[in-house]
Design a protein around this motif. Sequence first.
Motif, PDB file in Angstrom:
ATOM      1  N   LEU A   1       8.634   9.692   7.743  1.00 12.28           N
ATOM      2  CA  LEU A   1       7.861   9.650   8.987  1.00 12.28           C
ATOM      3  C   LEU A   1       6.453  10.189   8.763  1.00 12.28           C
ATOM      4  O   LEU A   1       5.470   9.637   9.289  1.00 12.28           O
TER       5      LEU A   1
ATOM      6  N   ARG B   1       2.238   8.140   8.284  1.00 15.28           N
ATOM      7  CA  ARG B   1       1.084   8.622   9.039  1.00 15.28           C
ATOM      8  C   ARG B   1      -0.041   9.094   8.122  1.00 15.28           C
ATOM      9  O   ARG B   1      -1.220   8.996   8.480  1.00 15.28           O
TER      10      ARG B   1
ATOM     11  N   TYR C   1       4.526  -0.023   5.878  1.00 14.35           N
ATOM     12  CA  TYR C   1       5.282   0.105   7.135  1.00 14.35           C
ATOM     13  C   TYR C   1       4.768  -0.890   8.167  1.00 14.35           C
ATOM     14  O   TYR C   1       5.547  -1.603   8.818  1.00 14.35           O
TER      15      TYR C   1
ATOM     16  N   LEU D   1      10.920   2.054   8.834  1.00 10.70           N
ATOM     17  CA  LEU D   1      10.952   3.441   8.377  1.00 10.70           C
ATOM     18  C   LEU D   1      12.025   3.637   7.313  1.00 10.70           C
ATOM     19  O   LEU D   1      11.815   4.352   6.323  1.00 10.70           O
TER      20      LEU D   1
END
Length: 330
Positions: A269, A273, A282, A296
């Motif tokens: 996760l 980012r 992703y 994910l």
Amino acid sequence: MSVFVGIDISAKKFDLVSRVDGRASRAKQFQQTSDGHARAVDALLLLQPKLIVLEATGIYYLDLAVALAHAGLPVAVINPKSFHNFAKLTLTGSKTDAVDAALLAEYGERMSPRLWTPPDPACLGLRDLGRQINRLTATRTQAKNRLHALQSKSATMPLLLEDEQDGIDLLDQRIERLSKAALVLIAENPALSESLANIRAAKGIGEASAIAILAELCVLPQHLKAPQVSRFAGLDVRITQSGSSANKPSRLGKAGNTYLRAALFMPALCAVRHDPRAKHFYEALISRGKKKIQALCAVMRKYLTGLWACIQTKTAFNSTLLFSDEHLKG
């Protein structure tokens, strides 16, 4: 004349059956104690079996498997699901400890599973610490949720709030103590220390995640390939297609290590980012119609491949080797 042995394990005892020329012997029962293990080893050394098959049943198989392997006996530890499917294939109607032991011996004769190598004691200790930290962390999350629920009611007694907070504080102390013990154990082992440093080079993997991931990966045989490690973690993709009528959506196997999957979730996760390559990979999957959780999980599988390579090659994690430059152009 080859002898195959099956051992069905439970918490307090285990049943042993030998198989010669397609015929199973009467089951012998031993206690799950050091003395029981020693007696079983003596009996098996007399039989000189070609293979001894056990299921990976919780934690109960481990001490026996280690005792057998240290005695120089050929041991195979198999996935319980694999054995369950084999038992269904043989159309065996009854299910008792003796019947299961006989089926395990037959499994060894027909399926020829790979020999098991006992992990390093330090790695086993680290795995135990990592799993206990995982369990305590889950318990702490539950306690925090209960505290939040209690705080949402104006009529809650202050004593209940204080009691729940005391429980959370105690869990914090236990988690911190075990985490420090894990770091000490790692520091005392050069191979584990190097692997931890290489794993932490990945974006999104902090100290807690690195300990949890290393605790599960360090006990695996080094000969495993990346797809096998993905299957071990339950991150392999299961495809169901047959003819023109059966065409189900692909899904994760999930018949694997839940501790490892849980440890990879937050790092993946964070990666989507903060790591540009992982982020574009992703997003490319989502643009092709994949759900966010599917994309994910694909990142989790990629990360696992890279982390396993870190341990095998003794090099720092490098996302450029996992994610194509093509995704950066999108």
